[in-house]
Design a protein around this motif. Structure first.
Motif, PDB file in Angstrom:
ATOM      1  N   LEU A  43      27.638  -2.411  44.136  1.00  0.00           N
ATOM      2  CA  LEU A  43      27.614  -3.852  43.873  1.00  0.00           C
ATOM      3  C   LEU A  43      27.716  -4.625  45.179  1.00  0.00           C
ATOM      4  CD1 LEU A  43      27.847  -6.341  41.937  1.00  0.00           C
ATOM      5  CD2 LEU A  43      30.334  -6.005  42.049  1.00  0.00           C
ATOM      6  N   SER A  44      26.810  -5.579  45.359  1.00  0.00           N
ATOM      7  CA  SER A  44      26.946  -6.604  46.402  1.00  0.00           C
ATOM      8  C   SER A  44      26.957  -7.945  45.686  1.00  0.00           C
ATOM      9  CB  SER A  44      25.784  -6.519  47.408  1.00  0.00           C
ATOM     10  OG  SER A  44      26.028  -7.353  48.524  1.00  0.00           O
ATOM     11  N   TYR A  45      28.049  -8.662  45.836  1.00  0.00           N
ATOM     12  CA  TYR A  45      28.349  -9.785  44.936  1.00  0.00           C
ATOM     13  C   TYR A  45      28.772 -11.009  45.733  1.00  0.00           C
ATOM     14  CZ  TYR A  45      31.763 -12.312  41.975  1.00  0.00           C
ATOM     15  OH  TYR A  45      32.505 -13.262  41.334  1.00  0.00           O
ATOM     16  N   SER A  46      28.276 -12.169  45.320  1.00  0.00           N
ATOM     17  CA  SER A  46      28.631 -13.446  45.930  1.00  0.00           C
ATOM     18  C   SER A  46      29.095 -14.397  44.847  1.00  0.00           C
ATOM     19  CB  SER A  46      27.415 -14.043  46.655  1.00  0.00           C
ATOM     20  OG  SER A  46      27.637 -15.392  47.017  1.00  0.00           O
ATOM     21  N   GLY A  47      30.189 -15.099  45.103  1.00  0.00           N
ATOM     22  CA  GLY A  47      30.599 -16.133  44.160  1.00  0.00           C
ATOM     23  C   GLY A  47      31.966 -15.897  43.570  1.00  0.00           C
ATOM     24  N   GLU A  48      32.187 -16.532  42.439  1.00  0.00           N
ATOM     25  CA  GLU A  48      33.456 -16.423  41.721  1.00  0.00           C
ATOM     26  C   GLU A  48      33.182 -16.323  40.230  1.00  0.00           C
ATOM     27  OE1 GLU A  48      36.149 -16.182  43.451  1.00  0.00           O
ATOM     28  OE2 GLU A  48      35.475 -16.980  45.388  1.00  0.00           O
ATOM     29  N   VAL A  49      33.823 -15.361  39.579  1.00  0.00           N
ATOM     30  CA  VAL A  49      33.808 -15.279  38.121  1.00  0.00           C
ATOM     31  C   VAL A  49      35.151 -15.808  37.643  1.00  0.00           C
ATOM     32  CG1 VAL A  49      33.835 -13.710  36.141  1.00  0.00           C
ATOM     33  CG2 VAL A  49      32.141 -13.407  37.963  1.00  0.00           C
ATOM     34  N   TYR A  50      35.122 -16.934  36.964  1.00  0.00           N
ATOM     35  CA  TYR A  50      36.366 -17.622  36.632  1.00  0.00           C
ATOM     36  C   TYR A  50      37.087 -17.021  35.429  1.00  0.00           C
ATOM     37  CZ  TYR A  50      34.387 -21.044  39.841  1.00  0.00           C
ATOM     38  OH  TYR A  50      33.852 -21.655  40.944  1.00  0.00           O
ATOM     39  N   ASN A  51      36.385 -16.263  34.624  1.00  0.00           N
ATOM     40  CA  ASN A  51      37.043 -15.627  33.475  1.00  0.00           C
ATOM     41  C   ASN A  51      37.327 -14.154  33.750  1.00  0.00           C
ATOM     42  OD1 ASN A  51      34.306 -14.923  33.375  1.00  0.00           O
ATOM     43  ND2 ASN A  51      34.319 -14.705  31.133  1.00  0.00           N
ATOM     44  N   HIS A  52      37.560 -13.802  35.015  1.00  0.00           N
ATOM     45  CA  HIS A  52      37.746 -12.380  35.335  1.00  0.00           C
ATOM     46  C   HIS A  52      39.037 -11.819  34.768  1.00  0.00           C
ATOM     47  CE1 HIS A  52      40.663 -12.711  38.799  1.00  0.00           C
ATOM     48  NE2 HIS A  52      40.182 -13.940  38.840  1.00  0.00           N
ATOM     49  N   HIS A  53      40.071 -12.654  34.587  1.00  0.00           N
ATOM     50  CA  HIS A  53      41.313 -12.138  33.992  1.00  0.00           C
ATOM     51  C   HIS A  53      41.079 -11.686  32.553  1.00  0.00           C
ATOM     52  CE1 HIS A  53      43.775 -13.237  37.404  1.00  0.00           C
ATOM     53  NE2 HIS A  53      43.346 -14.493  37.345  1.00  0.00           N
ATOM     54  N   GLU A  54      40.374 -12.494  31.775  1.00  0.00           N
ATOM     55  CA  GLU A  54      40.088 -12.123  30.383  1.00  0.00           C
ATOM     56  C   GLU A  54      39.207 -10.880  30.324  1.00  0.00           C
ATOM     57  OE1 GLU A  54      40.042 -16.759  30.485  1.00  0.00           O
ATOM     58  OE2 GLU A  54      39.772 -15.065  31.865  1.00  0.00           O
ATOM     59  N   LEU A  55      38.201 -10.816  31.185  1.00  0.00           N
ATOM     60  CA  LEU A  55      37.319  -9.655  31.187  1.00  0.00           C
ATOM     61  C   LEU A  55      38.054  -8.398  31.639  1.00  0.00           C
ATOM     62  CD1 LEU A  55      34.059 -11.215  32.673  1.00  0.00           C
ATOM     63  CD2 LEU A  55      34.527 -10.630  30.290  1.00  0.00           C
ATOM     64  N   ARG A  56      38.956  -8.533  32.587  1.00  0.00           N
ATOM     65  CA  ARG A  56      39.739  -7.393  33.048  1.00  0.00           C
ATOM     66  C   ARG A  56      40.570  -6.816  31.894  1.00  0.00           C
ATOM     67  NH1 ARG A  56      41.673  -5.999  38.284  1.00  0.00           N
ATOM     68  NH2 ARG A  56      40.741  -7.939  39.031  1.00  0.00           N
ATOM     69  N   ALA A  57      41.191  -7.704  31.130  1.00  0.00           N
ATOM     70  CA  ALA A  57      41.994  -7.240  29.993  1.00  0.00           C
ATOM     71  C   ALA A  57      41.115  -6.525  28.965  1.00  0.00           C
ATOM     72  CB  ALA A  57      42.713  -8.431  29.346  1.00  0.00           C
ATOM     73  N   GLU A  58      39.930  -7.076  28.712  1.00  0.00           N
ATOM     74  CA  GLU A  58      39.019  -6.442  27.752  1.00  0.00           C
ATOM     75  C   GLU A  58      38.555  -5.081  28.256  1.00  0.00           C
ATOM     76  OE1 GLU A  58      34.863  -7.527  25.360  1.00  0.00           O
ATOM     77  OE2 GLU A  58      35.782  -8.987  26.723  1.00  0.00           O
ATOM     78  N   LEU A  59      38.279  -4.969  29.525  1.00  0.00           N
ATOM     79  CA  LEU A  59      37.821  -3.701  30.090  1.00  0.00           C
ATOM     80  C   LEU A  59      38.945  -2.675  30.113  1.00  0.00           C
ATOM     81  CD1 LEU A  59      35.654  -5.175  32.965  1.00  0.00           C
ATOM     82  CD2 LEU A  59      34.806  -3.697  31.124  1.00  0.00           C
ATOM     83  N   ARG A  60      40.165  -3.116  30.383  1.00  0.00           N
ATOM     84  CA  ARG A  60      41.300  -2.194  30.335  1.00  0.00           C
ATOM     85  C   ARG A  60      41.507  -1.643  28.928  1.00  0.00           C
ATOM     86  NH1 ARG A  60      45.300  -5.299  34.546  1.00  0.00           N
ATOM     87  NH2 ARG A  60      45.002  -3.854  36.303  1.00  0.00           N
ATOM     88  N   SER A  61      41.331  -2.508  27.952  1.00  0.00           N
ATOM     89  CA  SER A  61      41.488  -2.037  26.573  1.00  0.00           C
ATOM     90  C   SER A  61      40.405  -1.041  26.199  1.00  0.00           C
ATOM     91  CB  SER A  61      41.468  -3.223  25.604  1.00  0.00           C
ATOM     92  OG  SER A  61      40.178  -3.812  25.555  1.00  0.00           O
ATOM     93  N   ALA A  62      39.283  -1.093  26.932  1.00  0.00           N
ATOM     94  CA  ALA A  62      38.201  -0.128  26.703  1.00  0.00           C
ATOM     95  C   ALA A  62      38.385   1.130  27.540  1.00  0.00           C
ATOM     96  CB  ALA A  62      36.855  -0.774  27.027  1.00  0.00           C
ATOM     97  N   GLY A  63      39.470   1.217  28.310  1.00  0.00           N
ATOM     98  CA  GLY A  63      39.761   2.422  29.081  1.00  0.00           C
ATOM     99  C   GLY A  63      39.395   2.356  30.549  1.00  0.00           C
ATOM    100  N   ARG A  64      38.910   1.214  31.029  1.00  0.00           N
ATOM    101  CA  ARG A  64      38.559   1.108  32.441  1.00  0.00           C
ATOM    102  C   ARG A  64      39.813   0.863  33.283  1.00  0.00           C
ATOM    103  NH1 ARG A  64      33.427   3.078  33.313  1.00  0.00           N
ATOM    104  NH2 ARG A  64      32.173   2.519  31.497  1.00  0.00           N
ATOM    105  N   GLU A  65      39.895   1.540  34.430  1.00  0.00           N
ATOM    106  CA  GLU A  65      41.025   1.376  35.334  1.00  0.00           C
ATOM    107  C   GLU A  65      40.599   0.573  36.563  1.00  0.00           C
ATOM    108  OE1 GLU A  65      42.533   5.218  36.256  1.00  0.00           O
ATOM    109  OE2 GLU A  65      43.195   5.639  34.198  1.00  0.00           O
ATOM    110  N   PHE A  66      41.571  -0.129  37.152  1.00  0.00           N
ATOM    111  CA  PHE A  66      41.291  -1.017  38.274  1.00  0.00           C
ATOM    112  C   PHE A  66      42.173  -0.671  39.467  1.00  0.00           C
ATOM    113  CE2 PHE A  66      39.615  -3.238  34.672  1.00  0.00           C
ATOM    114  CZ  PHE A  66      38.521  -3.933  35.157  1.00  0.00           C
ATOM    115  N   ALA A  67      41.584  -0.765  40.652  1.00  0.00           N
ATOM    116  CA  ALA A  67      42.312  -0.479  41.879  1.00  0.00           C
ATOM    117  C   ALA A  67      42.587  -1.733  42.697  1.00  0.00           C
ATOM    118  CB  ALA A  67      41.526   0.519  42.730  1.00  0.00           C
TER     119      ALA A  67
END
Length: 624
Positions: A84-108
């Motif tokens: 991924l090469s990414y520019s900008g800001e995703v303002y709903n990243h907290h909500e998406l992070r919680a949804e992805l964690r509930s799906a089993g994704r881990e974050f570093a």
């Protein structure tokens, strides 16, 4: 915020010429002064320049992950690597992070970058429809051997691409990064000149032959089978759900407050652009309130305005400006309780060749607005001394009907893009008669206008007046706004400053686009809904102030210096300027007494000066 770039080829291996991606990445250095990275693997090379805003330590890019491994910056390629090469800001990243964690994704990391990366792994291209923010990003999926390019719904962040002679593809945040690839040559043809000087502000084709812009709300996929493009979001017409003015005002305020609240997040100093108009004052007040809630009642938001030396004494109104901004900005700052500063610029700073050259280089284009561009560039430089993130009131006029063409019967009836009539901008660059005959700009504008109207969504049963207002809203949001967002992005990122625009939250835009027009002007004025929201947030003088555009200098020394620069420009770039402009039209503007030079006529000279600088910087092949 950042700059992204890359090269994908199923013929030549990008890894065989590693310095190419390094040059492409270096071309975007001003967009990312805090770090640089590249990734090279089979068939693909991606680059990134970073402006660190969130998770300073953990957000380095390009960011990679395998199906099972943790994300990492510039990791070694594996068969299932996702980059991924990414520019900008995703303002709903907290909500998406919680949804992805509930799906089993881990974050570093805490970064929104990692949310986008893991979101792609979970949802593929469907990720785009879940994002709220301003962003442009590229995902290289090594397992699928596919590149995905995505741009935010309103097109706040830019993204361009071009095909290479061997069938590959290059992309970048700005065209200059594409031209750093040896197989991508700066070339302009007749269609590019029409796009530039027609002032219809479309998306797709650009000034540059072969270079295309990913459309707002657009998604481009590229693999061995070729290239496909689709929209994952666009404005639609739907019935307004709220029953009356009170409910609609509450609906606007709720959405605007949510946008402002989410856009305050940063790990770096923030500020506000406070012009003294309704749009920026409302946003600044909401930001200041939110900051005090988070950091305590003594927390103070920095705010900035721009002004020109002797502006108070020399101001004269024109079609775009009705009054002097700076006193209103000071009053608004005091009312809200900001730490306000007015940056005052003099004519010599605005005329400085180095500053003007930097502006043209930032825009990759000869089409600008002269001193208003240079002043914004200088303002952003001053702001960057203290802040990395600024919040702006951009887009409120498009969202809430603030421009004269929404209310002027002649403009409503005109069979053309309304800004061409109201601002007389169609005359702001007199083309050489032979070139004008070849380009047929008027015909191009008429054809484009018809196509633009055909794309406007409508509801059954709209009255003629409602139908027309819907057209003007759509044209303003999908065309006029785009050039303003380009300007704000390019000039801010040239100084390493991130500018956020809460009025471009696509949920707010959708809601306002479908609010009945009679509510948009329920008090008989422009921007009635926003004025209702602003009650108590702005001083009465600002709340009821007439629409005023970004300020321009009125100093005769500036006009005198501009005339001198324009004369020099006609002889610059090996005489190529004379092949493109109509000297007969310019002659009167060059000899007009400086204190009598009208703004619209001055704009002709501004663009001649910028044309000469652009030709010298890019030395483009022009094939008409």
């Amino acid at each position: 915020m950042c700059g992204i770039t890359g090269w994908v080829s199923f013929g030549e291996e990008p890894g065989g010429r590693p310095r190419v991606i390094e040059r492409m990445t270096a071309a975007l250095a001003p967009r990312g002064p805090d770090g640089s990275g590249t990734w090279v693997g089979p068939h693909a090379a991606l680059g990134h320049r970073r402006l660190a805003v969130l998770d300073i330590e953990g957000g380095a890019q390009p960011m990679t992950a395998s199906a099972t491994g943790a994300p990492r910056a510039s990791g070694s390629p594996t068969p299932d690597t996702v980059v991924l090469s990414y520019s900008g800001e995703v303002y709903n990243h907290h909500e998406l992070r919680a949804e992805l964690r509930s799906a089993g994704r881990e974050f570093a990391t805490r970064s929104d970058t990692e949310v986008v990366l893991r979101g792609y792994q979970e949802w593929g291209a469907g990720l785009a429809e879940r994002l709220v923010g301003m962003y442009a990003f590229a995902v290289w999926d090594a397992g699928a051997r596919r590149l995905l390019l995505v741009r935010d719904q309103m097109g706040v962040k830019p993204l361009y691409y071009a095909r290479t002679p061997d069938g590959g593809l290059v992309f970048g945040s700005e065209p200059k990064s594409l031209f750093a690839h040896p197989d991508c040559v700066p070339r302009v043809d007749a269609q590019g000149l029409r796009e530039a000087y027609g002032l219809v502000f479309g998306t797709g084709a650009t000034l540059w032959a072969g270079v295309r812009e990913v459309p707002p709300g657009g998604l481009v996929a590229f693999d061995r089978d070729g290239l496909t493009e689709r929209l994952y979001w666009q404005l639609t017409a739907r019935p307004h759900g709220d029953p009356d003015l009170a409910a609609t005002t509450a609906g606007v305020r709720e959405r605007l407050e949510h946008a402002v609240r989410s856009q305050l997040e940063a790990d770096v100093p923030r500020c506000s652009l406070l012009s003294g108009g309704l749009d920026s004052t409302v946003v600044t007040a909401l930001l200041a309130d939110e900051l005090r809630l988070r950091e305590g009642p003594k927390a103070r938001l920095r705010s900035y305005a721009v002004d020109y030396s002797d502006q108070a004494e020399r101001f004269t109104g024109d079609v775009l400006r009705t009054g002097h901004d700076a006193p209103y900005a000071v009053e608004a700052g005091a009312f809200i309780g900001t730490e306000h500063q007015t940056v005052v610029l003099d004519p010599q700073a605005l005329l400085d060749p180095g500053h003007r050259t930097a502006v043209v280089a930032a825009r990759d284009s000869p089409i600008g607005v002269g001193d208003m561009d240079t002043s914004l560039y200088l303002l952003f430089g001053r702001i960057r001394e203290h802040s990395t993130v600024a919040v702006s009131g951009e887009a409120a006029d498009e969202v809430f009907g603030g421009y004269p063409w929404f209310h002027d019967p002649a403009a409503l009836a005109a069979p053309t893009f309304p800004w061409l009539r109201v601002t007389s901008d169609e005359a702001a660059m007199p083309l050489h008669p032979e070139l004008a005959r070849e380009l047929r700009i008027g015909e191009f504008q008429r054809d484009t206008y018809r196509a633009a109207l055909a794309a406007v969504p409508h509801l059954d049963g709209e009255s003629a007046a409602q139908h027309r207002q819907r057209e003007l809203q759509h044209l303003s949001l999908t065309r006029w706004l785009r050039q303003l967002l380009h300007r704000k992005d390019r000039l801010s990122m040239a100084r390493g400053l991130e500018v956020r625009v809460p009025y471009c939250d696509h949920r707010l835009v959708e809601y306002a686009f479908n609010a009945p027009w009679e509510l948009h002007r329920h008090d008989g004025r422009e921007k009635s809904l926003l004025r209702a929201v602003g009650a108590g947030l702005a001083p009465r003088s600002v709340l009821w102030r007439a629409k005023n555009h970004y300020p321009a200098t009125h100093h005769p020394d500036y006009n005198r210096g501009l005339q001198r620069l324009a004369r020099e420009a006609l002889d610059a770039a090996g005489g190529r300027v004379r092949d493109l402009v109509d000297e007969r039209v310019l002659a009167a503007n060059l000899t007009t007494a400086p204190e009598r030079l009208e703004w619209g006529h001055r704009l002709r000279l501004e663009r001649v000066v910028d044309l000469a600088l652009w030709l010298d910087l890019y030395r483009p092949e022009i094939a008409v």
